[in-house]
Motif scaffolding. Structure first.
Motif, PDB file in Angstrom:
ATOM      1  N   PRO A   9      -6.299  -9.753 -16.630  1.00 44.18           N
ATOM      2  CA  PRO A   9      -5.346  -8.866 -15.954  1.00 44.18           C
ATOM      3  C   PRO A   9      -4.045  -9.591 -15.626  1.00 44.18           C
ATOM      4  O   PRO A   9      -4.022 -10.812 -15.452  1.00 44.18           O
ATOM      5  N   PHE A  10      -2.987  -8.826 -15.536  1.00 48.18           N
ATOM      6  CA  PHE A  10      -1.672  -9.353 -15.169  1.00 48.18           C
ATOM      7  C   PHE A  10      -1.522  -9.162 -13.666  1.00 48.18           C
ATOM      8  O   PHE A  10      -1.631  -8.047 -13.155  1.00 48.18           O
ATOM      9  N   ILE A  11      -1.267 -10.248 -12.948  1.00 55.25           N
ATOM     10  CA  ILE A  11      -1.212 -10.182 -11.490  1.00 55.25           C
ATOM     11  C   ILE A  11       0.231 -10.257 -11.005  1.00 55.25           C
ATOM     12  O   ILE A  11       0.948 -11.220 -11.300  1.00 55.25           O
ATOM     13  N   ILE A  12       0.627  -9.246 -10.267  1.00 52.89           N
ATOM     14  CA  ILE A  12       1.968  -9.195  -9.678  1.00 52.89           C
ATOM     15  C   ILE A  12       1.848  -9.414  -8.176  1.00 52.89           C
ATOM     16  O   ILE A  12       1.091  -8.723  -7.489  1.00 52.89           O
ATOM     17  N   GLY A  13       2.580 -10.377  -7.669  1.00 54.76           N
ATOM     18  CA  GLY A  13       2.625 -10.607  -6.237  1.00 54.76           C
ATOM     19  C   GLY A  13       3.872  -9.977  -5.645  1.00 54.76           C
ATOM     20  O   GLY A  13       4.975 -10.204  -6.139  1.00 54.76           O
ATOM     21  N   ILE A  14       3.703  -9.171  -4.620  1.00 53.87           N
ATOM     22  CA  ILE A  14       4.837  -8.536  -3.953  1.00 53.87           C
ATOM     23  C   ILE A  14       4.844  -8.988  -2.494  1.00 53.87           C
ATOM     24  O   ILE A  14       3.932  -8.683  -1.729  1.00 53.87           O
ATOM     25  N   ALA A  15       5.873  -9.741  -2.138  1.00 51.63           N
ATOM     26  CA  ALA A  15       5.987 -10.283  -0.786  1.00 51.63           C
ATOM     27  C   ALA A  15       7.244  -9.731  -0.123  1.00 51.63           C
ATOM     28  O   ALA A  15       8.252  -9.477  -0.788  1.00 51.63           O
ATOM     29  N   GLY A  16       7.160  -9.561   1.172  1.00 53.22           N
ATOM     30  CA  GLY A  16       8.324  -9.079   1.905  1.00 53.22           C
ATOM     31  C   GLY A  16       8.040  -9.113   3.387  1.00 53.22           C
ATOM     32  O   GLY A  16       6.902  -8.945   3.821  1.00 53.22           O
ATOM     33  N   GLY A  17       9.058  -9.356   4.164  1.00 50.57           N
ATOM     34  CA  GLY A  17       8.902  -9.402   5.605  1.00 50.57           C
ATOM     35  C   GLY A  17       8.746  -8.018   6.204  1.00 50.57           C
ATOM     36  O   GLY A  17       8.903  -6.988   5.530  1.00 50.57           O
ATOM     37  N   SER A  18       8.432  -7.982   7.473  1.00 47.20           N
ATOM     38  CA  SER A  18       8.297  -6.714   8.186  1.00 47.20           C
ATOM     39  C   SER A  18       9.612  -5.949   8.159  1.00 47.20           C
ATOM     40  O   SER A  18      10.673  -6.505   8.415  1.00 47.20           O
ATOM     41  N   GLY A  19       9.527  -4.654   7.803  1.00 47.91           N
ATOM     42  CA  GLY A  19      10.726  -3.818   7.767  1.00 47.91           C
ATOM     43  C   GLY A  19      11.548  -3.966   6.509  1.00 47.91           C
ATOM     44  O   GLY A  19      12.634  -3.387   6.401  1.00 47.91           O
ATOM     45  N   SER A  20      11.034  -4.703   5.534  1.00 50.64           N
ATOM     46  CA  SER A  20      11.786  -4.887   4.287  1.00 50.64           C
ATOM     47  C   SER A  20      11.705  -3.663   3.384  1.00 50.64           C
ATOM     48  O   SER A  20      12.468  -3.546   2.420  1.00 50.64           O
ATOM     49  N   GLY A  21      10.788  -2.762   3.682  1.00 51.66           N
ATOM     50  CA  GLY A  21      10.586  -1.605   2.810  1.00 51.66           C
ATOM     51  C   GLY A  21       9.586  -1.895   1.710  1.00 51.66           C
ATOM     52  O   GLY A  21       9.549  -1.201   0.696  1.00 51.66           O
ATOM     53  N   LYS A  22       8.737  -2.910   1.929  1.00 48.49           N
ATOM     54  CA  LYS A  22       7.766  -3.314   0.913  1.00 48.49           C
ATOM     55  C   LYS A  22       6.759  -2.200   0.617  1.00 48.49           C
ATOM     56  O   LYS A  22       6.382  -1.997  -0.540  1.00 48.49           O
ATOM     57  N   THR A  23       6.333  -1.490   1.654  1.00 51.81           N
ATOM     58  CA  THR A  23       5.360  -0.415   1.457  1.00 51.81           C
ATOM     59  C   THR A  23       5.938   0.697   0.591  1.00 51.81           C
ATOM     60  O   THR A  23       5.273   1.215  -0.311  1.00 51.81           O
ATOM     61  N   PHE A  24       7.198   1.062   0.844  1.00 53.19           N
ATOM     62  CA  PHE A  24       7.838   2.090   0.018  1.00 53.19           C
ATOM     63  C   PHE A  24       7.975   1.604  -1.427  1.00 53.19           C
ATOM     64  O   PHE A  24       7.740   2.361  -2.380  1.00 53.19           O
ATOM     65  N   PHE A  25       8.353   0.346  -1.598  1.00 57.22           N
ATOM     66  CA  PHE A  25       8.458  -0.231  -2.939  1.00 57.22           C
ATOM     67  C   PHE A  25       7.105  -0.151  -3.649  1.00 57.22           C
ATOM     68  O   PHE A  25       7.025   0.257  -4.812  1.00 57.22           O
ATOM     69  N   LEU A  26       6.035  -0.508  -2.948  1.00 54.13           N
ATOM     70  CA  LEU A  26       4.696  -0.462  -3.521  1.00 54.13           C
ATOM     71  C   LEU A  26       4.304   0.951  -3.928  1.00 54.13           C
ATOM     72  O   LEU A  26       3.772   1.178  -5.017  1.00 54.13           O
ATOM     73  N   ASN A  27       4.551   1.899  -3.037  1.00 53.84           N
ATOM     74  CA  ASN A  27       4.187   3.283  -3.340  1.00 53.84           C
ATOM     75  C   ASN A  27       4.932   3.810  -4.554  1.00 53.84           C
ATOM     76  O   ASN A  27       4.352   4.522  -5.387  1.00 53.84           O
ATOM     77  N   CYS A  28       6.205   3.466  -4.655  1.00 49.85           N
ATOM     78  CA  CYS A  28       6.983   3.866  -5.833  1.00 49.85           C
ATOM     79  C   CYS A  28       6.418   3.243  -7.099  1.00 49.85           C
ATOM     80  O   CYS A  28       6.277   3.897  -8.138  1.00 49.85           O
ATOM     81  N   PHE A  29       6.078   1.973  -6.996  1.00 51.62           N
ATOM     82  CA  PHE A  29       5.553   1.253  -8.153  1.00 51.62           C
ATOM     83  C   PHE A  29       4.220   1.850  -8.610  1.00 51.62           C
ATOM     84  O   PHE A  29       4.020   2.138  -9.796  1.00 51.62           O
ATOM     85  N   LEU A  30       3.307   2.066  -7.666  1.00 51.44           N
ATOM     86  CA  LEU A  30       1.989   2.590  -8.017  1.00 51.44           C
ATOM     87  C   LEU A  30       2.066   4.001  -8.589  1.00 51.44           C
ATOM     88  O   LEU A  30       1.223   4.400  -9.402  1.00 51.44           O
ATOM     89  N   HIS A  31       3.093   4.746  -8.187  1.00 50.14           N
ATOM     90  CA  HIS A  31       3.247   6.129  -8.648  1.00 50.14           C
ATOM     91  C   HIS A  31       3.442   6.213 -10.163  1.00 50.14           C
ATOM     92  O   HIS A  31       3.157   7.249 -10.772  1.00 50.14           O
ATOM     93  N   HIS A  32       3.897   5.138 -10.781  1.00 49.99           N
ATOM     94  CA  HIS A  32       4.177   5.141 -12.216  1.00 49.99           C
ATOM     95  C   HIS A  32       2.930   4.898 -13.062  1.00 49.99           C
ATOM     96  O   HIS A  32       3.013   4.916 -14.297  1.00 49.99           O
ATOM     97  N   PHE A  33       1.771   4.686 -12.444  1.00 52.77           N
ATOM     98  CA  PHE A  33       0.559   4.341 -13.179  1.00 52.77           C
ATOM     99  C   PHE A  33      -0.574   5.309 -12.884  1.00 52.77           C
ATOM    100  O   PHE A  33      -0.609   5.942 -11.831  1.00 52.77           O
TER     101      PHE A  33
END
Length: 213
Positions: free
Chosen positions: A5-29
């Protein structure tokens, strides 16, 4: 699974909008194309605390995370094994505990504040994405989220922000920014740019793994 598997690490501080980024990313699969392992589900249980104890307890330290189990579970997914674990409830005794079933997939997303700091986990990542926002924007998001979702007063949020969140971000995350393959600045609350970025990454990965578009 024949291919690693290809492993992508997504890091971000609190309030960076990481959760929104993740949700957008997962929506494409599709569900069987990607799986997510979140650092939040590896907090070491601390038991019930009073409001004041909760305010003073520093959740923003690597020592609060069971990184050994976190690392072990990622390696199980790499071997094609399904993992089961309790969902973390943010120390809320009223929350209903869910059992998460995390299945292997061609693409594994590993996300969290300390994933680049934990060396054994960082070494497993094939692609690293750093999501950030200006401090004033991040703080505003944190105040709104903790007030609405967790019932924290603004005073408690500001205490944790200045005494826990920012010092931890500067010590345990920011030093790894330059090592990342991509840095995403997420100051705006309009989704178009983030959707476009995640869509491009998703299309590239689908082509790489011959997944259906």
């Amino acid at each position: 699974m024949n291919n690693k598997p290809f492993i992508i690490g997504i890091a971000g501080g609190s309030g960076s909008g990481k959760t929104f980024f993740l949700n957008c990313f997962l929506h494409h699969f599709k569900n069987d194309e990607v799986t997510l392992v979140s650092q939040d589900d590896y907090y070491i249980p601390v038991g019930e605390m009073t409001q004041e104890e909760n305010r003073l307890y520093n959740f923003d330290l690597p020592s609060t995370i069971d990184n050994e189990q976190f690392n072990l579970d990622i390696r199980k997914l790499l071997k094609g094994e399904v993992i089961y674990k309790k969902e973390y409830n943010f120390n809320n005794p009223l929350a209903v505990v869910k059992i998460l079933e995390i299945s292997p997939a061609p693409i594994i997303i590993v996300e969290g504040l300390f994933i680049l700091h934990f060396k054994e986990i960082a070494a497993l990542l094939d692609h690293k994405i750093f999501v950030e926002a200006e401090e004033s924007v991040a703080l505003d998001r944190r105040v709104k989220r903790d007030g609405m979702e967790r019932g924290y007063s603004e005073e408690d949020v500001l205490y944790k922000w200045h005494n826990h969140v920012v010092p931890s971000y500067k010590e345990f995350l920011l030093p790894y920014k330059e090592e990342c393959n991509m840095v995403v600045m997420n100051n705006n609350n309009t989704p178009d740019e983030i959707i476009a970025i995640t869509e491009k990454i998703a299309l590239d990965l689908k082509a790489k793994f011959c997944l259906d578009n």
